[in-house]
Motif scaffolding. Structure first.
Motif, PDB file in Angstrom:
ATOM      1  N   ALA A   7       0.826  -1.210   0.000  1.00  0.00           N
ATOM      2  CA  ALA A   7       0.000   0.000   0.000  1.00  0.00           C
ATOM      3  C   ALA A   7       0.861   1.262   0.000  1.00  0.00           C
ATOM      4  O   ALA A   7       0.573   2.241  -0.704  1.00  0.00           O
ATOM      5  N   GLU A   8       1.941   1.246   0.767  1.00  0.00           N
ATOM      6  CA  GLU A   8       2.840   2.414   0.807  1.00  0.00           C
ATOM      7  C   GLU A   8       3.564   2.583  -0.532  1.00  0.00           C
ATOM      8  O   GLU A   8       3.781   3.705  -0.993  1.00  0.00           O
ATOM      9  N   LEU A   9       3.942   1.457  -1.146  1.00  0.00           N
ATOM     10  CA  LEU A   9       4.597   1.533  -2.459  1.00  0.00           C
ATOM     11  C   LEU A   9       3.653   2.156  -3.490  1.00  0.00           C
ATOM     12  O   LEU A   9       4.056   2.968  -4.317  1.00  0.00           O
ATOM     13  N   VAL A  10       2.380   1.771  -3.433  1.00  0.00           N
ATOM     14  CA  VAL A  10       1.390   2.314  -4.376  1.00  0.00           C
ATOM     15  C   VAL A  10       1.213   3.815  -4.156  1.00  0.00           C
ATOM     16  O   VAL A  10       1.284   4.607  -5.092  1.00  0.00           O
ATOM     17  N   ALA A  58      -2.103  -3.862 -15.739  1.00  0.00           N
ATOM     18  CA  ALA A  58      -3.296  -3.027 -15.574  1.00  0.00           C
ATOM     19  C   ALA A  58      -3.809  -3.079 -14.141  1.00  0.00           C
ATOM     20  O   ALA A  58      -4.565  -2.215 -13.706  1.00  0.00           O
ATOM     21  N   ALA A  59      -3.399  -4.110 -13.387  1.00  0.00           N
ATOM     22  CA  ALA A  59      -3.965  -4.334 -12.061  1.00  0.00           C
ATOM     23  C   ALA A  59      -3.128  -3.668 -10.984  1.00  0.00           C
ATOM     24  O   ALA A  59      -1.905  -3.683 -11.040  1.00  0.00           O
ATOM     25  N   GLU A  60      -3.805  -3.101  -9.988  1.00  0.00           N
ATOM     26  CA  GLU A  60      -3.079  -2.668  -8.801  1.00  0.00           C
ATOM     27  C   GLU A  60      -2.750  -3.904  -7.975  1.00  0.00           C
ATOM     28  O   GLU A  60      -3.510  -4.866  -7.992  1.00  0.00           O
ATOM     29  N   PRO A  61      -1.676  -3.953  -7.227  1.00  0.00           N
ATOM     30  CA  PRO A  61      -0.740  -2.854  -7.040  1.00  0.00           C
ATOM     31  C   PRO A  61       0.330  -2.740  -8.126  1.00  0.00           C
ATOM     32  O   PRO A  61       1.048  -1.764  -8.148  1.00  0.00           O
ATOM     33  N   SER A 103       0.507  -2.008 -11.309  1.00  0.00           N
ATOM     34  CA  SER A 103       0.519  -0.862 -12.220  1.00  0.00           C
ATOM     35  C   SER A 103       1.195   0.341 -11.584  1.00  0.00           C
ATOM     36  O   SER A 103       1.812   1.150 -12.264  1.00  0.00           O
ATOM     37  N   LYS A 104       1.066   0.465 -10.272  1.00  0.00           N
ATOM     38  CA  LYS A 104       1.658   1.612  -9.583  1.00  0.00           C
ATOM     39  C   LYS A 104       3.087   1.311  -9.098  1.00  0.00           C
ATOM     40  O   LYS A 104       3.921   2.193  -9.007  1.00  0.00           O
ATOM     41  N   ILE A 105       3.319   0.070  -8.765  1.00  0.00           N
ATOM     42  CA  ILE A 105       4.588  -0.290  -8.124  1.00  0.00           C
ATOM     43  C   ILE A 105       5.719  -0.494  -9.131  1.00  0.00           C
ATOM     44  O   ILE A 105       6.844  -0.052  -8.912  1.00  0.00           O
ATOM     45  N   ILE A 106       5.407  -1.158 -10.230  1.00  0.00           N
ATOM     46  CA  ILE A 106       6.466  -1.581 -11.151  1.00  0.00           C
ATOM     47  C   ILE A 106       7.301  -0.411 -11.691  1.00  0.00           C
ATOM     48  O   ILE A 106       8.530  -0.445 -11.617  1.00  0.00           O
TER      49      ILE A 106
END
Lengths: 198, 198
Positions: free
Chosen positions: A26-29, A99-102, A104-107
């Motif tokens: 969650a923090e990474l996102v 396309a999926a969280e987490p 999409s935001k983390i990578i």
């Protein structure tokens, strides 16, 4: 040692570990690798910083461990022996994953940080990239042996092309994808590789 | 206003601006967007935070302005009317750009941050991507009109493929490139696009 005894936890509690792993994701996102702190993770997981340090000596070790956890198995992507179908399945799996969280935001964040942190680059390569590349190598080898790809196929490029096109459009450009995007990627890859059965 | 008068600078001094721009680039390389602070930039530029705020209201505005500054002109890449040569030149320019500091360190970071900051995504698209895509569109249109590419060429994919392959290998994978990597990328792109003259 005194501090450790203070918390009275000689054995690591799995439910605390699970809460920490969720908190790291969650923090990474929300904040990204650079802004992530042990304190922020501890607060979000409703635990102590000591509970984190009992498990991992540094933030980097903690993130690497979580990475190992989210590495997506490729076993769900079938290898049917039909090159088009198999390449398309690999493309679809990659696109769904990005396309999926987490993810999409983390990578993108981990890729950026990997430019500065060799251990992170290594971990991404081993945990995330290696299984996918092994799968694609196997597809390509099968296609070559069946005569569906030329014997002088550029195997390195063959492993790159599907992922490259998807990552570029979805992550780097953040551009819209056509409804038949996965088919377009598959067609492009098949032509690029000189497939005899397109 | 009083604060402003205190520093006695009604006119912005260009040499201070230049020092700040260099400092922003250096901080982006070393620390990344997330960790970059107005204070760190001011210190590195041997100026005051006020000197920064006189120019840009926020860190984001400052970085966007610097981005506009580093956007690489495409005018140095020739359009000869020979599709292979033109695509190869575009590939070479992209690879050289991504191999050189500060871009090699800055770009992945900005891409990651752009997932969280739409204004940054917009600025990257306008400043960095748009001129390159316009150049590639022009190449592809020329090739189609000469009959070197099919009339139903996927123009969107044609604009993506060279950059996608290079970015994937060099930035995302950070993997070694073969001595003839640029030729391989060009060959792959030409086949993918169904070029009649390869």
């Amino acid at each position: 040692m005194t501090r450790r005894a203070l918390y009275g936890a000689a054995v690591l509690q799995p439910e605390v570990t699970a809460a920490i792993v969720s908190a790291v994701l969650a923090e990474l996102v929300e904040r990204g690798y650079a802004r992530l702190s042990m304190e922020g993770v501890a607060k979000r997981a409703a635990t102590s910083k000591n509970a984190l340090y009992r498990r991992w000596p540094t933030k980097q070790d903690m993130v690497l461990a979580v990475l190992a956890d989210i590495g997506v198995p490729m076993s769900d992507v079938a290898e049917t022996g039909d090159l088009r179908r198999d390449l398309r399945a690999a493309a679809e799996s990659m696109a769904a994953w990005l396309a999926a969280e987490p993810y999409s935001k983390i990578i993108p964040d981990l890729i950026a940080e990997a430019q500065r942190t060799p251990a992170l680059a290594e971990a991404i390569s081993t945990t995330i990239a290696a299984p996918r590349r092994a799968h694609l190598r196997s597809l390509v080898a099968g296609a070559i042996s069946r005569g569906d790809l030329p014997t002088d196929t550029d195997v390195e490029m063959a492993q790159d092309i599907v992922a490259a096109l998807i990552y570029w459009r979805m992550v780097v450009r953040q551009a819209p994808t056509e409804p038949d995007f996965i088919d377009r990627v598959t067609d492009t890859a098949l032509r690029a590789l000189g497939a005899t059965t397109t």
